[in-house]
Design a protein around this motif. Structure first.
Motif, PDB file in Angstrom:
ATOM      1  N   GLU A  59       0.376  -1.151   0.138  1.00  0.00           N
ATOM      2  CA  GLU A  59      -0.011   0.067  -0.249  1.00  0.00           C
ATOM      3  C   GLU A  59       1.231   1.682  -0.076  1.00  0.00           C
ATOM      4  O   GLU A  59       2.245   1.435   0.493  1.00  0.00           O
ATOM      5  CB  GLU A  59      -1.200  -0.283   1.453  1.00  0.00           C
ATOM      6  N   LEU A  60       0.453   2.442  -0.335  1.00  0.00           N
ATOM      7  CA  LEU A  60       0.747   3.681  -0.917  1.00  0.00           C
ATOM      8  C   LEU A  60       0.205   4.260   0.944  1.00  0.00           C
ATOM      9  O   LEU A  60      -0.824   4.764   0.526  1.00  0.00           O
ATOM     10  CB  LEU A  60       0.102   3.903  -2.324  1.00  0.00           C
ATOM     11  N   VAL A  61       1.588   4.723   1.738  1.00  0.00           N
ATOM     12  CA  VAL A  61       0.899   4.871   2.492  1.00  0.00           C
ATOM     13  C   VAL A  61       1.526   7.114   1.945  1.00  0.00           C
ATOM     14  O   VAL A  61       3.107   7.057   1.853  1.00  0.00           O
ATOM     15  CB  VAL A  61       2.124   5.027   3.709  1.00  0.00           C
ATOM     16  N   LEU A  62       0.413   7.975   2.311  1.00  0.00           N
ATOM     17  CA  LEU A  62       0.915   9.269   2.055  1.00  0.00           C
ATOM     18  C   LEU A  62       1.335  10.091   3.469  1.00  0.00           C
ATOM     19  O   LEU A  62       0.395  10.074   4.401  1.00  0.00           O
ATOM     20  CB  LEU A  62      -0.254   9.902   1.483  1.00  0.00           C
ATOM     21  N   LEU A  63       2.426  11.149   3.520  1.00  0.00           N
ATOM     22  CA  LEU A  63       2.353  10.798   5.182  1.00  0.00           C
ATOM     23  C   LEU A  63       2.869  13.030   4.394  1.00  0.00           C
ATOM     24  O   LEU A  63       3.058  13.087   3.913  1.00  0.00           O
ATOM     25  CB  LEU A  63       3.907  10.813   5.435  1.00  0.00           C
ATOM     26  N   ILE A  73      -3.973   4.309   0.295  1.00  0.00           N
ATOM     27  CA  ILE A  73      -4.127   4.019  -0.868  1.00  0.00           C
ATOM     28  C   ILE A  73      -3.440   2.529  -0.681  1.00  0.00           C
ATOM     29  O   ILE A  73      -2.099   1.991  -1.386  1.00  0.00           O
ATOM     30  CB  ILE A  73      -3.478   4.508  -1.811  1.00  0.00           C
ATOM     31  N   ALA A  74      -4.534   0.902  -0.978  1.00  0.00           N
ATOM     32  CA  ALA A  74      -3.949  -0.538  -1.864  1.00  0.00           C
ATOM     33  C   ALA A  74      -3.829  -0.646  -2.775  1.00  0.00           C
ATOM     34  O   ALA A  74      -4.480   0.118  -4.011  1.00  0.00           O
ATOM     35  CB  ALA A  74      -5.443  -1.466  -1.414  1.00  0.00           C
ATOM     36  N   LEU A  75      -2.122  -0.922  -3.543  1.00  0.00           N
ATOM     37  CA  LEU A  75      -1.666  -1.005  -4.419  1.00  0.00           C
ATOM     38  C   LEU A  75      -2.316  -2.765  -5.547  1.00  0.00           C
ATOM     39  O   LEU A  75      -1.546  -3.037  -6.140  1.00  0.00           O
ATOM     40  CB  LEU A  75      -0.291  -0.525  -4.201  1.00  0.00           C
ATOM     41  N   SER A  76      -2.642  -3.614  -4.117  1.00  0.00           N
ATOM     42  CA  SER A  76      -2.006  -5.229  -4.723  1.00  0.00           C
ATOM     43  C   SER A  76      -3.445  -5.587  -5.681  1.00  0.00           C
ATOM     44  O   SER A  76      -3.080  -6.246  -6.174  1.00  0.00           O
ATOM     45  CB  SER A  76      -2.624  -6.261  -3.509  1.00  0.00           C
ATOM     46  N   ASP A  77      -4.251  -4.783  -5.860  1.00  0.00           N
ATOM     47  CA  ASP A  77      -5.502  -5.067  -7.370  1.00  0.00           C
ATOM     48  C   ASP A  77      -4.813  -4.081  -8.503  1.00  0.00           C
ATOM     49  O   ASP A  77      -5.875  -3.981  -9.565  1.00  0.00           O
ATOM     50  CB  ASP A  77      -6.364  -5.037  -6.627  1.00  0.00           C
ATOM     51  N   MET A  78      -3.833  -3.335  -7.844  1.00  0.00           N
ATOM     52  CA  MET A  78      -3.751  -2.494  -9.244  1.00  0.00           C
ATOM     53  C   MET A  78      -2.243  -2.414 -10.654  1.00  0.00           C
ATOM     54  O   MET A  78      -1.831  -3.352 -10.121  1.00  0.00           O
ATOM     55  CB  MET A  78      -3.220  -1.214  -8.952  1.00  0.00           C
ATOM     56  N   LEU A  87       0.818   7.652  -9.007  1.00  0.00           N
ATOM     57  CA  LEU A  87       1.823   8.764  -8.375  1.00  0.00           C
ATOM     58  C   LEU A  87       1.504   9.909  -9.412  1.00  0.00           C
ATOM     59  O   LEU A  87       2.154  10.842  -8.603  1.00  0.00           O
ATOM     60  CB  LEU A  87       2.709   7.944  -8.403  1.00  0.00           C
ATOM     61  N   GLY A  88       1.302  10.211 -10.786  1.00  0.00           N
ATOM     62  CA  GLY A  88       1.546  10.832 -11.444  1.00  0.00           C
ATOM     63  C   GLY A  88       0.141  11.787 -10.555  1.00  0.00           C
ATOM     64  O   GLY A  88       0.182  13.347 -10.747  1.00  0.00           O
ATOM     65  N   LYS A  89      -1.206  11.942 -10.931  1.00  0.00           N
ATOM     66  CA  LYS A  89      -1.975  12.057 -10.720  1.00  0.00           C
ATOM     67  C   LYS A  89      -1.488  12.980  -8.913  1.00  0.00           C
ATOM     68  O   LYS A  89      -1.792  14.033  -8.688  1.00  0.00           O
ATOM     69  CB  LYS A  89      -2.779  11.529 -10.348  1.00  0.00           C
ATOM     70  N   LEU A  90      -0.547  12.586  -8.582  1.00  0.00           N
ATOM     71  CA  LEU A  90      -0.602  12.949  -6.322  1.00  0.00           C
ATOM     72  C   LEU A  90       0.326  13.755  -6.803  1.00  0.00           C
ATOM     73  O   LEU A  90       0.273  14.638  -5.982  1.00  0.00           O
ATOM     74  CB  LEU A  90       0.085  11.713  -5.544  1.00  0.00           C
ATOM     75  N   GLY A  91       1.252  13.849  -7.792  1.00  0.00           N
ATOM     76  CA  GLY A  91       2.483  15.046  -8.126  1.00  0.00           C
ATOM     77  C   GLY A  91       3.825  14.345  -7.512  1.00  0.00           C
ATOM     78  O   GLY A  91       4.605  15.283  -7.616  1.00  0.00           O
ATOM     79  N   PHE A  92       4.279  13.003  -7.747  1.00  0.00           N
ATOM     80  CA  PHE A  92       5.351  12.706  -7.404  1.00  0.00           C
ATOM     81  C   PHE A  92       6.268  13.038  -8.526  1.00  0.00           C
ATOM     82  O   PHE A  92       5.584  13.007  -9.978  1.00  0.00           O
ATOM     83  CB  PHE A  92       5.364  11.214  -6.887  1.00  0.00           C
TER      84      PHE A  92
END
Length: 145
Positions: A59-63, A73-78, A87-92
């Motif tokens: 999972e992606l943990v945003l801090l 955000i769970a990543l296992s089904d992606m 990640l692009g939409k989140l601005g990384f």
């Protein structure tokens, strides 16, 4: 005789469980996608760190800047491309090569700006201000002590 009973009960339990091969196939593909992302893509992202926790689902943990958790955000089904798109939409900021420099405007990405930008590098404590004020006053002898 006892072993025969144990073996028979084990076979009965095993035959009662139906394995969904499609679900296992999907799970295996998802694990491969996430593993490919971890190995090949994470090194390209600025301010993205992977922490391996054995047995945990990915999972992606945003801090925030204070390391307080904002979201999970769970990543296992992606798929790998879905994770990169997220990640692009989140601005990384994604570099072309892991060793590439990060442009100054992306230094704090995905945050829009540093919360520490307007704070002075050194902020004197109130006790030191009190000491400075006390030392600038003339010496007054207290007779009541």
């Amino acid at each position: 005789m006892m072993w025969l009973i144990v073996l028979a009960s084990f076979l009965h339990c095993a035959s009662a469980y139906d394995v969904d091969l499609k679900k296992l196939d999907g799970l295996a593909k998802a694990r491969v996608e996430v593993k490919a992302f971890v190995i090949q893509d994470i090194p390209l992202y600025h301010n993205l760190v992977m922490k391996h926790i054995p047995g945990a689902d990915p999972e992606l943990v945003l801090l925030n800047h204070y390391y307080e958790e904002l979201d999970r955000i769970a990543l296992s089904d992606m798929s790998r491309s879905e994770i990169n798109e997220l990640l692009g939409k989140l601005g990384f900021y994604k570099k072309a090569q892991p060793e590439d420099e990060v442009p100054e405007e992306f230094r704090f990405s995905p945050a829009k700006d540093s919360p520490f930008k307007d704070e002075p590098a050194y902020k004197p404590s109130t006790s030191s201000l009190t000491t400075e004020n006390a030392s600038s006053e003339p010496d007054v002898k207290h007779t009541d002590l």
